[in-house]
Write a protein that holds these residues in place. Sequence first.
Motif, PDB file in Angstrom:
ATOM      1  N   ASP A  58      -3.466 -14.067  -3.687  1.00  0.00           N
ATOM      2  CA  ASP A  58      -4.432 -13.248  -4.431  1.00  0.00           C
ATOM      3  C   ASP A  58      -4.598 -11.871  -3.793  1.00  0.00           C
ATOM      4  O   ASP A  58      -4.963 -10.906  -4.465  1.00  0.00           O
ATOM      5  N   MET A  59      -4.356 -11.800  -2.473  1.00  0.00           N
ATOM      6  CA  MET A  59      -4.412 -10.505  -1.769  1.00  0.00           C
ATOM      7  C   MET A  59      -3.058  -9.776  -1.826  1.00  0.00           C
ATOM      8  O   MET A  59      -2.904  -8.709  -1.239  1.00  0.00           O
ATOM      9  N   HIS A  60      -2.058 -10.408  -2.478  1.00  0.00           N
ATOM     10  CA  HIS A  60      -0.699  -9.854  -2.569  1.00  0.00           C
ATOM     11  C   HIS A  60      -0.052  -9.697  -1.194  1.00  0.00           C
ATOM     12  O   HIS A  60       0.588  -8.683  -0.920  1.00  0.00           O
ATOM     13  N   LEU A  79      -4.797 -12.768   9.438  1.00  0.00           N
ATOM     14  CA  LEU A  79      -4.984 -12.889   7.992  1.00  0.00           C
ATOM     15  C   LEU A  79      -4.749 -14.330   7.541  1.00  0.00           C
ATOM     16  O   LEU A  79      -5.493 -14.853   6.707  1.00  0.00           O
ATOM     17  N   MET A 103     -12.131  -6.509   5.238  1.00  0.00           N
ATOM     18  CA  MET A 103     -11.952  -7.515   4.175  1.00  0.00           C
ATOM     19  C   MET A 103     -13.319  -7.974   3.676  1.00  0.00           C
ATOM     20  O   MET A 103     -13.812  -9.056   4.003  1.00  0.00           O
ATOM     21  N   THR A 161     -14.588  -8.807   0.702  1.00  0.00           N
ATOM     22  CA  THR A 161     -14.698  -9.959  -0.196  1.00  0.00           C
ATOM     23  C   THR A 161     -14.700 -11.253   0.598  1.00  0.00           C
ATOM     24  O   THR A 161     -15.534 -12.144   0.375  1.00  0.00           O
ATOM     25  N   VAL A 162     -13.781 -11.351   1.560  1.00  0.00           N
ATOM     26  CA  VAL A 162     -13.694 -12.541   2.418  1.00  0.00           C
ATOM     27  C   VAL A 162     -14.952 -12.655   3.271  1.00  0.00           C
ATOM     28  O   VAL A 162     -15.534 -13.731   3.417  1.00  0.00           O
ATOM     29  N   GLU A 164     -10.092  -1.092  -3.524  1.00  0.00           N
ATOM     30  CA  GLU A 164      -9.173  -2.156  -3.090  1.00  0.00           C
ATOM     31  C   GLU A 164      -9.230  -2.315  -1.575  1.00  0.00           C
ATOM     32  O   GLU A 164      -9.249  -3.425  -1.038  1.00  0.00           O
ATOM     33  N   ASN A 184     -12.459  -4.045  -0.450  1.00  0.00           N
ATOM     34  CA  ASN A 184     -12.499  -5.487  -0.704  1.00  0.00           C
ATOM     35  C   ASN A 184     -11.520  -6.271   0.154  1.00  0.00           C
ATOM     36  O   ASN A 184     -11.845  -7.339   0.649  1.00  0.00           O
ATOM     37  N   ASN A 185     -10.296  -5.732   0.299  1.00  0.00           N
ATOM     38  CA  ASN A 185      -9.252  -6.485   1.010  1.00  0.00           C
ATOM     39  C   ASN A 185      -8.864  -5.895   2.349  1.00  0.00           C
ATOM     40  O   ASN A 185      -8.115  -6.519   3.107  1.00  0.00           O
ATOM     41  N   ALA A 188      -5.497  -6.256   4.475  1.00  0.00           N
ATOM     42  CA  ALA A 188      -4.594  -6.999   3.583  1.00  0.00           C
ATOM     43  C   ALA A 188      -4.066  -6.091   2.480  1.00  0.00           C
ATOM     44  O   ALA A 188      -2.981  -6.313   1.945  1.00  0.00           O
ATOM     45  N   ALA A 189      -4.827  -5.048   2.130  1.00  0.00           N
ATOM     46  CA  ALA A 189      -4.381  -4.108   1.103  1.00  0.00           C
ATOM     47  C   ALA A 189      -3.210  -3.261   1.595  1.00  0.00           C
ATOM     48  O   ALA A 189      -2.531  -2.618   0.793  1.00  0.00           O
TER      49      ALA A 189
END
Length: 709
Positions: free
Chosen positions: A58-60, A134, A175, A177-178, A329, A332-333, A336-337
């Motif tokens: 989901d984080m690509h 991660l 991160m 959202t996490v 983005e 949120n990530n 990871a983005a």
Amino acid sequence: MQTIDALDSTLRSYLNPEQTQQVRRAYYFAEQAHHGQLRRSGEPYVTHPLAVAGILADMHMDHQSLMAAMLHDVIEDTGIDKSAIGSQFGSTVAELVDGVSKLTQMEFDSLAEKQAENFQKMALAMARDIRVILVKLADRLHNMRTLGVLRRDKARRIARETLEIYAPIAMRLGMNTVRMEFEDLGFRALHPMRASRIEAARRASRGHRKELVEKIRHQVEAALEQEGHDCEVIGREKHLYSIYKKMKSKKKSFSEIMDIYAFRIIVDSVDTCYRVLGCVHSLYKPVPGEFKDYIAIPKANGYQSLHTVLMGMHGVPIEIQIRTLEMEEMANNGIAAHWLYKSEGQSANASHARAREWVQGLLEMQQRAGNSLEFIESVKIDLFPDEIYVFTPKGGILELPRGATAVDFAYAVHTDVGNSCVACRINRRLAPLSEPLQSGQTVEILTAPGARPNPSWFNYAVTAKARTNIRHFLKHQTRDDSVALGRRLLEKALTGSGSGLEQLGEERVNDYLARHGYDELNDLLDDIARGNRLPPITAQQLLGESDTAHASPDLARADHDGQSLAIRGTEGFMVSYAKCCHPIPGDPIEGYLSSEKGVVVHRESCKNLAEMRENRERLVALRWADEVEGEYLSHLRIEVENRRGMIAVLATRINSMGVNIERIATEDKDYQFTFVDLEVLVGNRVHLADIMRRLRNHSSVRRVTRIKN
């Protein structure tokens, strides 16, 4: 429950077919390795690694991270080792899996130590490849989602660890959202009743607020559309844990916290961010001091946004965040983005670089920490969510946690600057090193070549880097002090028998060290200074007179009655001055070799020393050197007339002599006279006599005495 086919469709949206196939192959390998194993919920164990890979997908994240997620429990829970994974999937995936795996082969004294060791191992793996953390965060997130099947005590322990360590790490890596999910899940597990009450109140307030939220959103959208800006305006709702923290820290009720309405405006470019800011400031009045520009000065985790607070209709406060889609983005990530945007330019790479810089800082802390528990405490200190920004004299910007002082600033500049720091200037004025810094200040550090860290810095240094370096330096300094003192004590004991270390010869000393389990002479000298090995006995054994654990009376007497050890006041941490009798230069003194504390200096007339004379072999003959440095505590009792302002008069008289008062206390003798107890810092007995004479000269002072015990 996710299946590999459902995950496959997500992977095909951003990975090429070969990479997707490799992830599938890792899944089938994990499925075979975990065959027959079940989770506490009764599901096949492989559902857990599959879910972890789904979170990363989901984080690509890249295919190697997903393969490591599939295999992350294989080393720990099956008979397959790292080399087997390496031969099947490559060394990179094997290293990632090993970094995430817990330490299972080692024994630990406590659960806390085990957790600390695991985190320390993970930090080292993170330094080699940032993707380790991660995968670990995704693993912990799925475990938190399925916490309900565990025993209550175990669930609480995992929830507490998540809130203390993993949620702040997710925050540090951007991160968001996490981090929010960690906090809400952890909060529900630790305080289920509080969480359910706040959740119910939030649901109830949602209905009351809906109309006003929509009204504000339409007004903002209309104003922006009129100016020609194509933006998305989203109403933000506070998550459970942030509501709870605000209620607790600000001591406010739920209704007061929920009075604030929050919106996020997503725009197409940085330029538009500032134009939109102007629009909303003209629509509603901005609250002074509440504007923050995190685009010009991003947070440590790479977070960028404009924050402002406005006063809306009916006096309702409105929080607004303005950012681009890419910044959203990133918020949120976080790191990871980086894998999502890594081909598209600068900002993602900057975020990745900041994360690597933080991990390198962790590695440096780990190398300087004494043990894993000390390391994990340093990490907790380092995970501050609030920052301040201060300037160097040349205009550079340094980011520090809120509450940081000039000592933290000095170590942030360079370790050597911190170690040799003596004073500071804040906005060009001299200021104490303990003064908390504020955003926007310019800080200049003054250093001196011979300076060294002060143990008192621990009271106000807040950054992990500063505290770790101070502790590291002081440990080494204590070792140097103890070796020097141990050498003097042993030489003195040997002198009583007409010998010395040089006369003994290297061969005899090395033979002694080998027989008694010492790697080098400095280890023996350190033990002597700490009182763990007595100088007379060590001297006797070195001379070969006896290899027993008891010193002969003659040698012990020679040690005590021979040439006394001169105290210069510069011996460092391994010589301390007894608080029972407060010896000062000029007093006849004697030392007691205390276990782990080194030599404790007493006055010869001290009552406590009389009891210690039963252990004669621990006594050390001492004298003051001709030149003594430093200031020494002395305790005075002054009998004065009981009238207003006398303490101020005495303090003024003492201060006029350049003497520091450490403590002052009073005790009424009767209605006419009062006892004033003072602890003052003096250079020697002559200095003390001058102070006592000056005090006696005052007409209201009846008697001045030095308290001996």
